[in-house]
Design a protein around this motif. Sequence first.
Motif, PDB file in Angstrom:
ATOM      1  N   VAL A  85       0.815  -1.215   0.000  1.00 52.47           N
ATOM      2  CA  VAL A  85       0.000   0.000   0.000  1.00 52.47           C
ATOM      3  C   VAL A  85       0.850   1.268   0.000  1.00 52.47           C
ATOM      4  O   VAL A  85       0.352   2.345  -0.308  1.00 52.47           O
ATOM      5  N   GLU A  86       2.130   1.128   0.351  1.00 45.77           N
ATOM      6  CA  GLU A  86       3.024   2.284   0.341  1.00 45.77           C
ATOM      7  C   GLU A  86       4.464   1.793   0.248  1.00 45.77           C
ATOM      8  O   GLU A  86       4.811   0.772   0.833  1.00 45.77           O
ATOM      9  N   ALA A  87       5.265   2.534  -0.504  1.00 42.48           N
ATOM     10  CA  ALA A  87       6.682   2.217  -0.624  1.00 42.48           C
ATOM     11  C   ALA A  87       7.485   3.505  -0.510  1.00 42.48           C
ATOM     12  O   ALA A  87       7.094   4.533  -1.064  1.00 42.48           O
ATOM     13  N   SER A  88       8.579   3.444   0.231  1.00 37.59           N
ATOM     14  CA  SER A  88       9.422   4.632   0.406  1.00 37.59           C
ATOM     15  C   SER A  88      10.135   4.965  -0.902  1.00 37.59           C
ATOM     16  O   SER A  88      10.371   4.095  -1.734  1.00 37.59           O
ATOM     17  N   VAL A 114       8.451  -0.691   3.047  1.00 38.44           N
ATOM     18  CA  VAL A 114       7.141  -0.838   2.431  1.00 38.44           C
ATOM     19  C   VAL A 114       6.094  -1.074   3.517  1.00 38.44           C
ATOM     20  O   VAL A 114       6.409  -1.609   4.578  1.00 38.44           O
ATOM     21  N   THR A 115       4.886  -0.670   3.230  1.00 41.34           N
ATOM     22  CA  THR A 115       3.752  -0.983   4.087  1.00 41.34           C
ATOM     23  C   THR A 115       2.908  -1.979   3.324  1.00 41.34           C
ATOM     24  O   THR A 115       2.539  -1.735   2.167  1.00 41.34           O
ATOM     25  N   GLU A 117      -0.467  -4.654   3.436  1.00 43.09           N
ATOM     26  CA  GLU A 117      -1.691  -5.157   4.063  1.00 43.09           C
ATOM     27  C   GLU A 117      -1.795  -6.630   3.718  1.00 43.09           C
ATOM     28  O   GLU A 117      -1.508  -7.022   2.576  1.00 43.09           O
TER      29      GLU A 117
END
Length: 120
Positions: A85-88, A114-115, A117
């Motif tokens: 859902v998110e990556a730096s 990374v985030t 789910e």
Amino acid sequence: MCSVMTIRPIITLPDPQLRLVSKKVTDFDSALEQLVTDMFETMYDAPGIGLAAIQVGVAKRVAVIDLDPGGPNSKPLYLINPRIVEASGELAPYHEGCLSVPEVWDDVRRPAKVTVEYMD
């Protein structure tokens, strides 16, 4: 987890099964529990630090990970229907390989964080 563990054969390139699109897991049953158990056993035997279900011929969104198998930082993790859902924006280098592409290693730069789910 199930008590009976089976080491499953790991599919390697150029097997076309590795190109299949894995399906979302909808049944959380004993067959899924057995798959996860077998995947851990297979990954540790290989040896590896991660394995996706498609690599053992099962086109489902399931992965197992342990970045320090047998070590002091061992933390087995299984992910059902994972989704980033998110990556730096920061990238980190890592020398990595793939159990489905034996004997091939390369330096890869991936997001440092990374985030994800997932269900467990």
